[in-house]
Every structure is written in C-alpha cells, then in structure tokens.
Scaffold this motif. Sequence first.
Motif, short mmCIF file in Angstrom:
data_model
loop_
_atom_site.label_atom_id
_atom_site.label_comp_id
_atom_site.label_asym_id
_atom_site.label_seq_id
_atom_site.Cartn_x
_atom_site.Cartn_y
_atom_site.Cartn_z
N LEU A 48 0.83 -1.21 0.00
CA LEU A 48 0.00 0.00 0.00
C LEU A 48 0.86 1.26 0.00
CD1 LEU A 48 -2.83 1.23 0.19
CD2 LEU A 48 -2.65 1.03 2.67
N VAL A 49 1.88 1.29 0.84
CA VAL A 49 2.76 2.45 0.91
C VAL A 49 3.52 2.63 -0.40
CG1 VAL A 49 4.84 3.36 2.05
CG2 VAL A 49 2.95 2.44 3.42
N ALA A 50 4.02 1.53 -0.96
CA ALA A 50 4.76 1.61 -2.22
C ALA A 50 3.87 2.12 -3.36
CB ALA A 50 5.34 0.25 -2.58
N THR A 51 2.62 1.69 -3.37
CA THR A 51 1.69 2.16 -4.39
C THR A 51 1.42 3.65 -4.22
OG1 THR A 51 0.68 -0.03 -4.46
CG2 THR A 51 -0.58 1.77 -5.41
N ALA A 52 1.22 4.09 -2.99
CA ALA A 52 0.97 5.52 -2.73
C ALA A 52 2.19 6.35 -3.10
CB ALA A 52 0.61 5.72 -1.26
N PRO A 61 -1.63 6.56 -13.05
CA PRO A 61 -2.39 5.43 -12.52
C PRO A 61 -2.64 4.42 -13.65
CG PRO A 61 -3.40 7.51 -11.91
CD PRO A 61 -2.33 7.82 -12.90
N SER A 62 -2.37 3.17 -13.36
CA SER A 62 -2.51 2.15 -14.40
C SER A 62 -3.07 0.87 -13.79
CB SER A 62 -1.15 1.87 -15.05
OG SER A 62 -0.29 1.24 -14.13
N TRP A 63 -3.10 -0.17 -14.62
CA TRP A 63 -3.61 -1.46 -14.18
C TRP A 63 -2.80 -2.00 -13.01
CZ3 TRP A 63 -0.50 -5.75 -14.26
CH2 TRP A 63 0.68 -5.66 -15.02
N LYS A 64 -1.53 -1.63 -12.90
CA LYS A 64 -0.68 -2.10 -11.80
C LYS A 64 -1.22 -1.63 -10.45
CE LYS A 64 3.00 -1.17 -14.91
NZ LYS A 64 4.06 -0.24 -15.19
N HIS A 65 -1.63 -0.37 -10.40
CA HIS A 65 -2.16 0.18 -9.15
C HIS A 65 -3.51 -0.45 -8.82
CE1 HIS A 65 0.62 3.22 -10.83
NE2 HIS A 65 1.07 3.20 -9.58
N GLY A 66 -4.32 -0.70 -9.84
CA GLY A 66 -5.60 -1.38 -9.63
C GLY A 66 -5.41 -2.80 -9.15
N VAL A 136 -8.08 7.64 -6.55
CA VAL A 136 -8.70 8.59 -7.48
C VAL A 136 -8.68 9.99 -6.88
CG1 VAL A 136 -10.91 9.26 -8.52
CG2 VAL A 136 -10.10 6.89 -8.72
N TRP A 137 -9.06 10.12 -5.64
CA TRP A 137 -9.04 11.43 -4.97
C TRP A 137 -7.62 11.96 -4.87
CZ3 TRP A 137 -12.60 9.42 -0.56
CH2 TRP A 137 -13.93 9.45 -0.98
N TYR A 138 -6.68 11.07 -4.60
CA TYR A 138 -5.28 11.45 -4.44
C TYR A 138 -4.71 12.01 -5.74
CZ TYR A 138 -0.40 11.02 -2.97
OH TYR A 138 0.91 11.26 -2.65
N VAL A 139 -4.99 11.33 -6.86
CA VAL A 139 -4.50 11.78 -8.16
C VAL A 139 -5.23 13.04 -8.59
CG1 VAL A 139 -4.32 11.15 -10.60
CG2 VAL A 139 -3.75 9.48 -8.84
N ASP A 140 -6.53 13.09 -8.33
CA ASP A 140 -7.36 14.28 -8.57
C ASP A 140 -7.28 14.80 -10.00
OD1 ASP A 140 -9.25 16.12 -7.75
OD2 ASP A 140 -7.73 17.61 -7.17
N ASP A 141 -7.30 13.88 -10.95
CA ASP A 141 -7.31 14.25 -12.36
C ASP A 141 -8.11 13.19 -13.10
OD1 ASP A 141 -6.88 14.95 -14.97
OD2 ASP A 141 -4.69 14.89 -14.87
N THR A 145 -7.50 8.85 -14.30
CA THR A 145 -7.93 7.82 -13.34
C THR A 145 -8.89 6.78 -13.93
OG1 THR A 145 -9.70 9.26 -12.57
CG2 THR A 145 -7.61 9.33 -11.35
N GLY A 146 -9.04 6.75 -15.22
CA GLY A 146 -9.96 5.80 -15.85
C GLY A 146 -9.64 4.35 -15.53
N SER A 147 -8.35 4.00 -15.53
CA SER A 147 -8.00 2.60 -15.26
C SER A 147 -8.33 2.22 -13.82
CB SER A 147 -6.53 2.34 -15.56
OG SER A 147 -5.71 2.95 -14.60
N LEU A 148 -8.17 3.16 -12.89
CA LEU A 148 -8.51 2.87 -11.50
C LEU A 148 -10.01 2.63 -11.35
CD1 LEU A 148 -6.28 5.48 -9.62
CD2 LEU A 148 -5.82 3.05 -10.01
N GLU A 149 -10.80 3.43 -12.04
CA GLU A 149 -12.25 3.26 -11.98
C GLU A 149 -12.68 1.94 -12.61
OE1 GLU A 149 -13.72 6.90 -13.63
OE2 GLU A 149 -12.95 8.07 -11.94
N SER A 150 -11.98 1.51 -13.66
CA SER A 150 -12.35 0.22 -14.28
C SER A 150 -12.02 -0.94 -13.35
CB SER A 150 -11.65 0.05 -15.62
OG SER A 150 -10.27 -0.18 -15.45
N TRP A 151 -11.00 -0.78 -12.49
CA TRP A 151 -10.68 -1.85 -11.54
C TRP A 151 -11.75 -1.98 -10.46
CZ3 TRP A 151 -7.43 -5.84 -11.69
CH2 TRP A 151 -6.45 -5.82 -12.67
N ARG A 152 -12.41 -0.87 -10.14
CA ARG A 152 -13.54 -0.97 -9.20
C ARG A 152 -14.61 -1.86 -9.79
NH1 ARG A 152 -14.18 5.18 -7.41
NH2 ARG A 152 -14.84 5.26 -9.56
#
Length: 191
Positions: A48-52, A61-66, A136-141, A145-152
């Motif tokens: 989690l820390v490494a991802t942040a 943000p990419s599939w790796k973070h998701g 998504v909030w952290y990146v705030d763009d 953040t599309g890939s993060l939303e698709s992982w949800r």
Amino acid sequence: MIVALIVACEIGFWVLLAAGLAVRYLLRMERTGMALLLCEPLLEVVLLVATAVDLKNGADPSWKHGLAALYIGYTVGHGHRTVKWLDGHAAHRLAGAPKPVGPPRYGMPRARHEGRVWLGTVGAAVVATVLLQIAVWYVDDSSRTGSLESWRATAWRAAGIHGLIALTYLIWPKKAPDVPEPDHRPSAPGR
C-alpha cells in the motif's frame, strides 16, 4: 516496480506462512510461530505504501495500481480464512491434532458456508473499492484515473460472479447420497 512488489508480497505471504507454521509445529515455538503469522499483514502495508509513493512521485495510474488494490482487498477478505485452514491442517499433520473438519458438503449447511465465503469476496471488493477511490481522490485528475475506476468495476464483477455461484448452492442444494439400509438378514451357510 508495483507488479514485482505484488509478486514479492505473494511469495512473502507463503514464505511467512510456511515459516510460521514450521516454527510453531516443528520447532514447538508457538509464540514465535504466531508472531511470524501475524507479520503477514505487514506485507500489504508495504504494498500500500509503495503504491501511494509511486502515485505521489507522478506515476500515471494504471492497471498495476488497480491490481495492487485488488490484491490487498483479496488478502483482507480471504487471508484469515486461508491461514486458519492451513494452520488446522499443519496442526493435524505435524502436531497430532485431530483432522480439521472440512466444509459441509450438502444442503443448507453447504449453502451457508458458500455464503460466508462469498461475504469474504464482498469484503475484498469493498476494501479494493475504498483503496481505489482514495487513489482517485489522491491523483485528482479525472483524465488519468480511468483505469482505477475500471478496476472498481472488476472487483464488483468478481464479487457478482462469486455471488451467483454461491447462490446456486442455495437454489439447487446438493443432496446427500442415499445410503442403502444395511442387510440384516442372516447369510446363508457357506457364504
């Protein structure tokens, strides 16, 4: 880097698990073995820390973070059950404890069991969703953040498929096989 860390965390999970069980049951050092088992959640904290940090350093943000969020969610939702199951089998094989009782095989008890396992998947989806939303909030763009939303959506699709499978145990419960009545007639001489 994130994918390599996910792989390292998975390997670390199994290494810590094997080491904890070996120390606990082969070396008979129960507290030390338990301490090793309790270190496993630290792997998810590291991921989690490494991802942040990766996102903070400007990584897109990419599939790796998701995938990292789904991995952490899965570990939260199912890790405890996995450790408990393996601990029971290690206690049986290595310490002479009774064989652990497996899940029920038939009827409503099996449906309830599958429902509880599915709740672990729902918990995993909730954790992954929360982590992804924070990212998504952290990146705030929104353009990044599309890939993060698709992982949800992926997390909830997996929970939905698992839920449908668990539901089949409720709708079509497997019936126990009919056991024929033992034959109590005396056998004929010579048999």
